[in-house]
Design a protein around this motif. Structure first.
Motif, mmCIF file in Angstrom:
data_model
loop_
_atom_site.group_PDB
_atom_site.id
_atom_site.type_symbol
_atom_site.label_atom_id
_atom_site.label_comp_id
_atom_site.label_asym_id
_atom_site.label_seq_id
_atom_site.Cartn_x
_atom_site.Cartn_y
_atom_site.Cartn_z
ATOM 1 N N GLY A 116 34.588 46.593 43.600
ATOM 2 C CA GLY A 116 34.740 46.984 42.531
ATOM 3 C C GLY A 116 34.990 48.034 42.938
ATOM 4 N N LEU A 117 35.165 48.627 44.623
ATOM 5 C CA LEU A 117 35.840 50.261 44.711
ATOM 6 C C LEU A 117 37.185 50.003 43.991
ATOM 7 C CD1 LEU A 117 33.976 50.921 48.178
ATOM 8 C CD2 LEU A 117 33.740 51.085 46.542
ATOM 9 N N HIS A 118 38.171 51.074 44.620
ATOM 10 C CA HIS A 118 39.179 51.362 44.473
ATOM 11 C C HIS A 118 40.073 50.512 45.965
ATOM 12 C CE1 HIS A 118 39.151 53.595 41.034
ATOM 13 N NE2 HIS A 118 38.288 54.756 41.543
ATOM 14 N N PHE A 119 41.201 50.492 45.960
ATOM 15 C CA PHE A 119 42.594 49.333 46.732
ATOM 16 C C PHE A 119 42.988 50.695 47.468
ATOM 17 C CE2 PHE A 119 42.075 45.956 43.962
ATOM 18 C CZ PHE A 119 41.532 44.831 45.269
ATOM 19 N N LYS A 179 41.820 49.604 39.162
ATOM 20 C CA LYS A 179 43.704 50.486 39.358
ATOM 21 C C LYS A 179 44.678 48.823 38.891
ATOM 22 C CE LYS A 179 42.829 54.665 41.719
ATOM 23 N NZ LYS A 179 43.091 55.746 43.296
ATOM 24 N N GLY A 180 45.239 49.602 39.049
ATOM 25 C CA GLY A 180 46.879 48.288 39.043
ATOM 26 C C GLY A 180 46.639 47.075 37.795
ATOM 27 N N LEU A 216 45.798 39.701 30.908
ATOM 28 C CA LEU A 216 46.732 40.598 31.261
ATOM 29 C C LEU A 216 45.454 42.031 30.848
ATOM 30 C CD1 LEU A 216 48.728 41.296 33.140
ATOM 31 C CD2 LEU A 216 49.582 41.204 30.964
ATOM 32 N N LEU A 217 45.038 42.425 32.628
ATOM 33 C CA LEU A 217 44.634 43.449 32.644
ATOM 34 C C LEU A 217 45.339 44.760 33.097
ATOM 35 C CD1 LEU A 217 41.990 45.866 32.397
ATOM 36 C CD2 LEU A 217 41.266 44.789 34.861
ATOM 37 N N ASP A 218 45.892 45.696 32.203
ATOM 38 C CA ASP A 218 47.027 46.888 33.113
ATOM 39 C C ASP A 218 45.822 47.976 32.487
ATOM 40 O OD1 ASP A 218 49.017 48.005 33.545
ATOM 41 O OD2 ASP A 218 50.334 47.287 32.296
ATOM 42 N N LEU A 219 45.730 48.425 33.889
ATOM 43 C CA LEU A 219 45.024 50.000 34.543
ATOM 44 C C LEU A 219 46.009 50.753 34.856
ATOM 45 C CD1 LEU A 219 41.819 48.208 36.643
ATOM 46 C CD2 LEU A 219 41.737 48.976 33.871
#
Length: 714
Positions: free
Chosen positions: A502-505, A598-599, A654-657
């Motif tokens: 679960g880290l940031h890309f 993110k993303g 749909l997950l829009d972070l």
């Protein structure tokens, strides 16, 4: 600056150095103090006698401390020249700084010369009051010691920095505080005196006025006295003798004892020694920093000890109070038994009293009646009742037979409390174990060859040093936030390998680890820098982890499965962890293996089996969501539960972070407006279901076309 003050004080007089000289042992003394502690040596030990005997000695020869000592811990503070019976012993004294010094053997002769020019007694010896090394002076006396001009300058700057506010130099009575200083006149003025004595016109208009503090600094930076040669007082130092490690003048090189020595330029050696001193100060600064941190640790220990003491005392008081409460309860029980026995005895005695009272009253009545009958003079009448009365009297007497007049209850209580075991236990009451102090474990070593990243996950591995003898009870792994922020704990346990999901890309993380045991924690390991992938990778049979492919307006897609490690134990996995069901009739939660922060991300779930009760829930959740209730029942999950779901239906999430929204689809149709807003943080795909439901996860899907176009327009 205040911490430096002790370095600027003479060990003899305890005041700031005045005209300090440098002894060959590198310690400093005031010139006057050096003269005051001179001691006259025996004639046979003078420099002249040594030269006459042919022994090659320098002008300042240290005495053999085994044979001649002006200070010894074993002589109760008295020093004497060993080996010379005629040498007088001179009691040593203590300076204001606590350093033992030696007063002169005789009072110095009266003279009007300065301490440096006044003659010293013949064959004089001086002992350093700090290191107690002794040396014999030559014909030059104290003039043979170099003057410490640098120390004078440091003292001057220190005293100026400690001085009070600068005063006007032209006020006649009570000087006012200066407001400016004229650099050309070198005078401090208050405002009235400046207007009166230094008007801004004429030649004075070109003078530069500066604030008093800046003027004080410019005074400090004014040229100081130049250090001169101790052998040639009229010559300044121009070179540096490498062999003797001292500055010399050109006459020393031409005709003095340094003529054959290696010399270097004074400026070059000055810069070199400054650089060496700076490097040495860096190491000392590190030690001082460590000492400050250690002091903070000790102060924290004091606070922790106080807190632990209060906590331990409270625990001890609570335990003792519990014992007292138990004793009081037992006391109440025993008193109840005593009271019960007391009431029983009283009842028996009172019943016997009542019975005897009635019987005695009947007996007394019978006796009085018989006495009255005896008084009758009618024989025939008496004989008619006498037999019956006699029988009654005998019967009543028999009723008072054996045991009637004996108490049915004793006054003693047949109870005895055995408290000796309890008293013995109280006397033996003590702490079971005293904790023995042991060292903290060694610093763990990160195994770089086993540390790696994949997608937005990082795997780290570490071990204890090979020669470590202190076992570690566990380890604490810490990562920063990927932006250079503060470290946070991500793992605490006994394992030596951990995978963080679960880290940031496309982020850079710093990782470190430390070990701990009952005594404390070890220092941190070296920091390891980790770089996560630029996006979510596809997972296929031919290339398990191929490069990222851009889809739908550069919106990355992710391939993942359900996570057995974090799921409830009732969840049943199949189809490479893509299909799940449950063995319980109660709702159970299962999470996806990849977390998102993110993303924009989209995935679907198909209903393989559904018996219409109860409804499954689909959405996202945090890692610490409750696993034994329906998804969305706590504040760690966001989910949709639709009663119209049937077997074969497809639910899209749909997950829009980027926009912090969560939207749901059923059979490609959006379910109302945006379901949730202000969704921010790290989220995992989540499902809750029971044994009546089976679902299959589909990942690596592009974002729906209409949402991609809408997102690009936005």
């Amino acid at each position: 600056m205040e911490e430096m003050e002790e370095e600027l004080k003479c060990p003899v007089c305890g005041s700031f150095y005045r005209e300090p000289i440098i002894l060959p042992c590198s310690h400093n003394l005031c010139q006057a103090c050096a003269r005051n502690i001179l001691v006259q040596t025996p004639e046979s030990e003078s420099p002249q006698s040594r030269r006459a005997s042919g022994s090659g000695v320098s002008d300042y020869d240290y005495l053999d401390l085994d044979k001649m000592s002006l200070y010894s811990e074993a002589d109760s503070g008295y020093g004497s020249y060993g080996g010379f019976a005629s040498a007088p012993t001179t009691p040593c004294q203590k300076s204001p700084n606590g350093v033992r010094v030696f007063p002169p053997a005789m009072p110095p002769p009266a003279t009007h010369l300065s301490p440096a020019l006044a003659p010293v007694p013949r064959n004089s010896c001086i002992t350093c009051p700090q290191c107690h090394r002794s040396l014999i002076l030559d014909d030059r006396g104290l003039r043979g010691f170099p003057k410490n001009r640098v120390l004078e300058g440091v003292i001057d700057r220190y005293q100026q920095s400690k001085a009070a506010a600068l005063k006007c130099q032209l006020c006649e009575k009570a000087p006012k505080e200066a407001t400016v200083m004229c650099e050309q006149c070198d005078v401090f003025y208050c405002d009235p005196c400046r207007l009166r004595c230094h008007p801004p016109r004429g030649p004075l208009a070109k003078h530069r006025l500066v604030p008093p503090a800046q003027g004080r600094v410019s005074r400090r930076l004014s040229p100081r006295k130049v250090s001169t040669c101790t052998d040639h007082e009229l010559e300044n130092h121009s070179m540096y003798c490498v062999q003797c490690k001292m500055p010399v003048c050109y006459q020393c090189l031409e005709e003095g004892k340094h003529s054959s020595h290696e010399v270097k330029a004074l400026g070059a050696m000055w810069k070199l020694h400054k650089s060496q001193l700076s490097q040495a100060l860096n190491g000392l600064s590190d030690r001082a920093k460590e000492a400050k941190e250690f002091l903070v640790q000790l102060r924290n220990m004091v606070q922790q000890i106080q807190e632990n003491s209060v906590e331990f005392e409270a625990c001890l008081v609570a335990q003792c109070d519990a014992l007292i409460d138990a004793l009081n309860r037992r006391k109440a029980q025993l008193l109840a038994r005593v009271n019960k026995e007391h009431e029983h005895k009283l009842k028996v005695v009172r019943d016997q009293i009542s019975h005897c009272t009635v019987k005695l009253r009947q007996t007394t009545g019978l006796m009085e009646y018989c006495l009255e009958v005896i008084k009758e003079n009618d024989p025939s009448g008496f004989l008619q009742i006498s037999d019956a009365l006699i029988r009654r009297v005998h019967l009543t007497e028999d009723q008072w037979g054996k045991g009637t007049l004996t108490p049915r209850m004793t006054t003693d209580f047949d109870l005895s409390l055995d408290n000796s075991p309890l008293l013995q236990s109280i006397h033996q009451l003590d702490f079971v174990q005293v904790k023995a102090s042991s060292p903290v474990p060694a610093t763990p070593i990160l195994q770089l060859e086993e540390c790696c990243t994949h997608n937005n996950s990082a795997t780290l591995s570490w071990k204890q040093p090979p020669l470590s003898t202190v076992p570690a009870e566990g380890y604490i792994l810490e990562l920063d936030d990927g932006s250079g922020g503060q470290f946070r704990e991500v793992y605490v346990g006994k394992e030596t390998m951990c995978t963080v999901d679960g880290l940031h890309f496309n982020s850079t993380y710093n990782a470190r680890v430390k070990a701990f045991n009952k005594t404390g924690v070890s220092p941190y390991s070296k920091t390891l820098v980790l770089q996560t992938s630029e996006g979510c990778n596809f997972e296929t049979q031919s290339a398990p982890y191929s490069q990222l492919v851009d889809i739908k307006k550069l919106l990355a897609v992710a391939w993942f499965a359900f996570d057995p490690g974090s799921a409830h134990s009732d969840i049943i996995f199949s189809n490479d962890n893509l299909t799940v069901t449950c063995s319980s009739y109660d709702d159970r939660v299962v999470l996806g293996k990849t977390g998102f922060s993110k993303g924009v991300h989209y995935w679907e779930l198909t209903i393989d089996r559904y018996d219409n009760h109860p409804d499954p829930a689909f959405g996202v959740a945090r890692m610490d969501v409750m696993k034994d209730v329906m998804l969305g029942k706590d504040d760690k999950a966001w989910a949709i539960t639709e009663g119209g779901i049937t077997k074969g239906a497809t639910i899209g999430v749909l997950l829009d972070l980027n926009r912090k929204t969560l939207t749901f689809f059923i059979n490609d149709e959006q379910q109302g407006p945006i379901a949730f807003e202000n969704v921010e943080g790290l989220f995992f795909p989540a499902v809750s279901l029971n044994r009546n439901v089976q679902v299959t996860l589909h990942t690596g899907l592009p974002v729906p076309d209409f949402y991609s176009s809408r997102a690009s327009i936005a």
